[in-house]
Structure formats: structure tokens, C-alpha cells
Design a protein around this motif. Structure first.
Motif, short mmCIF file in Angstrom:
data_model
loop_
_atom_site.label_atom_id
_atom_site.label_comp_id
_atom_site.label_asym_id
_atom_site.label_seq_id
_atom_site.Cartn_x
_atom_site.Cartn_y
_atom_site.Cartn_z
N ALA A 284 35.68 -24.81 38.64
CA ALA A 284 36.35 -26.63 37.94
C ALA A 284 35.71 -27.74 38.04
CB ALA A 284 38.09 -26.34 38.36
N LEU A 285 35.19 -28.12 36.90
CA LEU A 285 34.58 -29.43 37.01
C LEU A 285 35.06 -30.51 35.98
CD1 LEU A 285 30.69 -27.72 36.34
CD2 LEU A 285 31.83 -28.53 38.77
N ILE A 286 35.12 -31.77 36.66
CA ILE A 286 35.29 -32.90 35.94
C ILE A 286 34.42 -33.89 35.23
CG2 ILE A 286 37.44 -35.23 35.21
CD1 ILE A 286 39.10 -33.40 36.73
N ASP A 287 33.76 -34.45 34.41
CA ASP A 287 32.48 -34.93 34.27
C ASP A 287 31.15 -33.61 35.12
OD1 ASP A 287 33.60 -36.16 32.36
OD2 ASP A 287 34.69 -37.88 34.00
N GLY A 288 31.06 -32.54 34.69
CA GLY A 288 30.22 -32.59 35.46
C GLY A 288 30.58 -32.50 37.29
N ARG A 289 31.63 -32.76 37.86
CA ARG A 289 31.41 -32.71 39.69
C ARG A 289 32.90 -31.95 39.68
NH1 ARG A 289 32.81 -38.81 41.56
NH2 ARG A 289 32.63 -37.73 43.21
N VAL B 22 36.15 -29.56 41.16
CA VAL B 22 37.51 -30.37 41.76
C VAL B 22 37.57 -29.03 42.70
CG1 VAL B 22 39.60 -30.75 40.87
CG2 VAL B 22 37.91 -31.57 39.22
N CYS B 23 37.37 -28.03 41.86
CA CYS B 23 38.09 -26.73 43.58
C CYS B 23 37.56 -25.49 42.88
CB CYS B 23 39.75 -26.33 42.89
SG CYS B 23 40.18 -26.95 41.25
N GLY B 24 37.87 -24.33 43.30
CA GLY B 24 37.44 -23.60 42.77
C GLY B 24 38.83 -22.54 42.60
N ILE B 25 37.98 -21.10 41.51
CA ILE B 25 39.07 -20.42 41.37
C ILE B 25 38.70 -18.98 40.84
CG2 ILE B 25 40.09 -19.55 39.17
CD1 ILE B 25 40.53 -21.98 38.41
N ASP C 152 28.71 -35.25 49.33
CA ASP C 152 28.80 -35.77 48.56
C ASP C 152 30.31 -34.58 48.29
OD1 ASP C 152 26.79 -33.42 48.00
OD2 ASP C 152 27.40 -33.25 45.62
N ARG C 153 31.36 -35.17 48.30
CA ARG C 153 32.65 -34.75 48.12
C ARG C 153 32.98 -34.10 46.27
NH1 ARG C 153 35.58 -38.61 52.54
NH2 ARG C 153 34.05 -38.03 54.22
N LEU C 154 33.86 -33.33 46.54
CA LEU C 154 35.24 -32.64 45.88
C LEU C 154 35.31 -34.20 45.14
CD1 LEU C 154 35.92 -29.46 46.37
CD2 LEU C 154 33.82 -30.23 46.04
N LEU C 155 35.72 -34.24 43.82
CA LEU C 155 36.15 -35.12 43.00
C LEU C 155 37.56 -34.54 43.66
CD1 LEU C 155 35.72 -36.96 40.71
CD2 LEU C 155 35.80 -35.62 39.24
N THR C 156 38.51 -36.34 44.05
CA THR C 156 40.58 -36.39 43.73
C THR C 156 40.32 -37.46 43.63
OG1 THR C 156 38.99 -36.77 46.25
CG2 THR C 156 39.88 -34.67 46.01
N HIS D 113 42.87 -42.75 41.27
CA HIS D 113 41.79 -44.19 41.51
C HIS D 113 41.21 -43.25 42.69
CE1 HIS D 113 44.73 -45.63 44.25
NE2 HIS D 113 43.91 -45.89 44.43
N GLU D 114 39.51 -43.26 42.17
CA GLU D 114 38.90 -43.16 43.06
C GLU D 114 38.70 -44.06 44.18
OE1 GLU D 114 34.04 -40.32 43.17
OE2 GLU D 114 35.07 -42.14 41.06
N THR D 115 38.31 -43.77 45.54
CA THR D 115 38.45 -44.08 46.66
C THR D 115 38.00 -43.68 47.41
OG1 THR D 115 39.93 -43.10 47.83
CG2 THR D 115 41.38 -44.78 46.30
N THR D 116 37.23 -44.38 48.89
CA THR D 116 36.03 -44.06 49.67
C THR D 116 36.76 -42.68 50.42
OG1 THR D 116 37.04 -45.77 51.27
CG2 THR D 116 34.59 -46.14 49.97
N ASP D 117 38.05 -42.62 51.08
CA ASP D 117 38.89 -41.89 51.45
C ASP D 117 39.51 -40.58 50.30
OD1 ASP D 117 41.06 -40.54 53.60
OD2 ASP D 117 41.85 -40.95 51.96
N ASP D 118 38.91 -39.68 50.80
CA ASP D 118 39.23 -38.60 49.89
C ASP D 118 40.64 -37.35 50.25
OD1 ASP D 118 37.05 -35.67 49.36
OD2 ASP D 118 38.06 -37.02 51.31
N ASN D 119 42.14 -38.06 50.58
CA ASN D 119 42.65 -37.35 51.31
C ASN D 119 42.30 -36.19 52.00
OD1 ASN D 119 44.41 -37.55 49.45
ND2 ASN D 119 43.46 -36.57 47.77
N ALA D 120 41.82 -37.29 53.34
CA ALA D 120 40.67 -36.38 54.32
C ALA D 120 40.13 -35.08 53.99
CB ALA D 120 41.33 -35.75 55.33
N GLY D 121 39.13 -35.34 52.92
CA GLY D 121 38.02 -34.65 52.48
C GLY D 121 38.73 -32.86 51.73
#
Length: 248
Positions: free
Chosen positions: A29-34, A36-39, A109-113, A233-241
Motif C-alpha cells: 500500500a502506498l501514499i504519494d508513492g511511499r 505504508v504497509c503490506g497486504i 528510509d522507513r515506512l510512512l507513518t 503529522h510526520e516526525t522523526t519518530d515513527d512509533n519505534a519503526g
């Protein structure tokens, strides 16, 4: 996994505006090409016809985390193995019976959160809570704390002092559940119902925002969260990855 990948994609596209990059084995799954998760589509091997969200917790060293988890009453159910070239992963059952996976990314690069339509919070739901702080502290380095909200105490797990997940007492089978950010919870619940989902619990006000639980058309439970501060909102922390994937 999901027994009907096309229907599942339609539901989440309509709800979160996800697009998808498909392969024979999985959809990303993608938002703006980044990502988000897998199905994952149902392979038919288990034949249960069920689906649910599966949480992955970021670790810096998968081998060390596996050893620590095994020493602290966790069970390694699968792995280590590769996840589509994105990460090395292993699936673990914690001492209270909740299943999750460890995720050591291969890339920086990390998954978008923490944006609208992406994972923004997670909760560990269990009946027995005593073993949770010591296990997640030893295995993953998360600290436990208690916060107070009006009329309620709320347990949280922290990474470097930042809350990344909640812990909820419930007389049910232990499990992790994922929350996705929405800009307007009332509208999101109406949309989910219109496209085949149903509301499990009505909206409630919490310390992190206004939340509700729904099930998608194949029964996967997920939370919707309208954050207190507005849209995610996007931050440097992403829920512990945490990345996440719909799996069986």
C-alpha cells in the motif's frame, strides 16, 4: 493475509486513498508513492478465511533481539527471514500470548507513518499485564509508564522517553491492534460503513485523540484515530519503526 485481495484493496483505497504496487505474493500500500504497509493474499494453506493486522516492531539488531526475547519467556515462531528485501524479520509470541514481529530494516528510509491514512498508534491488549514491562524492556528496549487521563489511567510503552504504544487491560485473547490516522473520525466511520466495514466500538475521547474500532469486510480489526493535534503529522519518530501488514 486476506481471502480477497481485490476487495480488501478497494476498501482501503476508498477509506485511506491508498494505491497499490502488486506482485504475485503481496501488495504494498502506498501514499504519494511511499510504502505504508503490506497486504498478503490468502495462500489457501490454512483455509481459515480470516484476516487481521499484524504489528512489526523496529529493532537495530535482529539477532540480539531474538536472543533476548527467547531468554525472557518469549517464543520465536518463525525466522529470522527476509521480507521482500526491505528488512530481516522474525515472528515472536510474548509471555502473555500476543504475536508480533521484529523488523530490522535493510534501508534507512522507513515506512510512512503519522500522516492521515497511515499507522499512527498501536495498543497491546491483554488480560495479564504483569510480564509485559519486563519482556518488552529486555527484548526491545521499551520502557513502561503509567499516564493519567480524566477518569482513567493509561499504560504506555516508550522508546527513548517517547510514547509509542499503549497497553490495555481486557479479558480477551492477547493481541496487538493498529490505529490509523484520519482527519475526521465521524466521516471516516460513515465511509467505512458505506463500503462494507462495520463499527465495533463507538468514538471515545482519549489522551491521544478521538478513537473508534472497526472491522473491514473480511473481519480484520483496526482502530481509527483522529489525533488531538489534528491530522497526523510526520516526525522523526515513527512509533519505534512499526510497519504493519494485513496477515492471517
Amino acid at each position: 493475509m486476506t481471502p480477497d485481495r481485490a476487495q480488501t484493496q478497494h476498501f482501503y483505497h476508498e477509506l485511506f486513498a491508498w494505491e497499490f504496487a502488486d506482485s504475485d505474493h503481496e501488495s504494498i500500500a502506498l501514499i504519494d508513492g511511499r510504502p505504508v504497509c503490506g497486504i498478503w493474499p490468502d495462500s489457501g494453506e490454512l483455509g481459515r478465511g480470516l484476516s487481521y493486522w499484524h504489528i512489526y516492531l523496529h529493532v537495530a539488531d535482529l539477532g540480539s533481539a531474538i536472543r533476548r526475547a527467547a531468554r525472557t519467556d518469549g517464543a520465536i515462531l518463525w525466522g529470522p527471514g527476509d521480507y521482500l528485501g526491505l528488512a530481516s524479520v522474525a515472528t515472536v509470541r510474548d509471555p502473555v500470548g500476543a504475536t508480533f514481529s521484529l523488523w530490522q530494516p535493510h534501508r534507512t528510509d522507513r515506512l510512512l507513518t503519522d500522516l492521515s491514512g497511515t499507522l499512527t498508534w498501536a495498543e497491546l491488549v491483554a488480560d495479564e499485564l504483569a510480564a509485559i514491562p519486563s519482556f518488552y524492556g529486555a527484548a526491545i528496549g521499551l520502557d513502561a509508564a503509567m499516564t493519567r487521563t480524566p477518569g482513567r489511567r493509561y499504560r504506555v510503552l516508550l522508546s527513548d522517553g517517547i510514547p509509542v504504544a499503549g497497553v490495555v487491560h481486557s479479558a480477551t485473547k492477547a493481541h496487538w491492534r493498529a490505529y490509523f490516522s484520519v482527519p475526521d473520525l465521524t466521516s471516516a466511520l460513515a465511509k467505512a460503513t458505506d463500503i462494507g466495514g462495520h463499527v465495533v466500538s463507538p468514538p471515545v475521547e482519549t489522551a491521544i485523540g478521538r478513537t473508534a474500532l472497526i472491522r473491514d469486510p473480511h473481519g480484520a480489526l483496526l482502530g481509527l484515530l483522529q489525533p488531538t493535534s489534528g491530522p497526523g503529522h510526520e516526525t522523526t519518530d515513527d512509533n519505534a519503526g512499526y510497519p504493519s501488514t494485513l496477515t492471517l
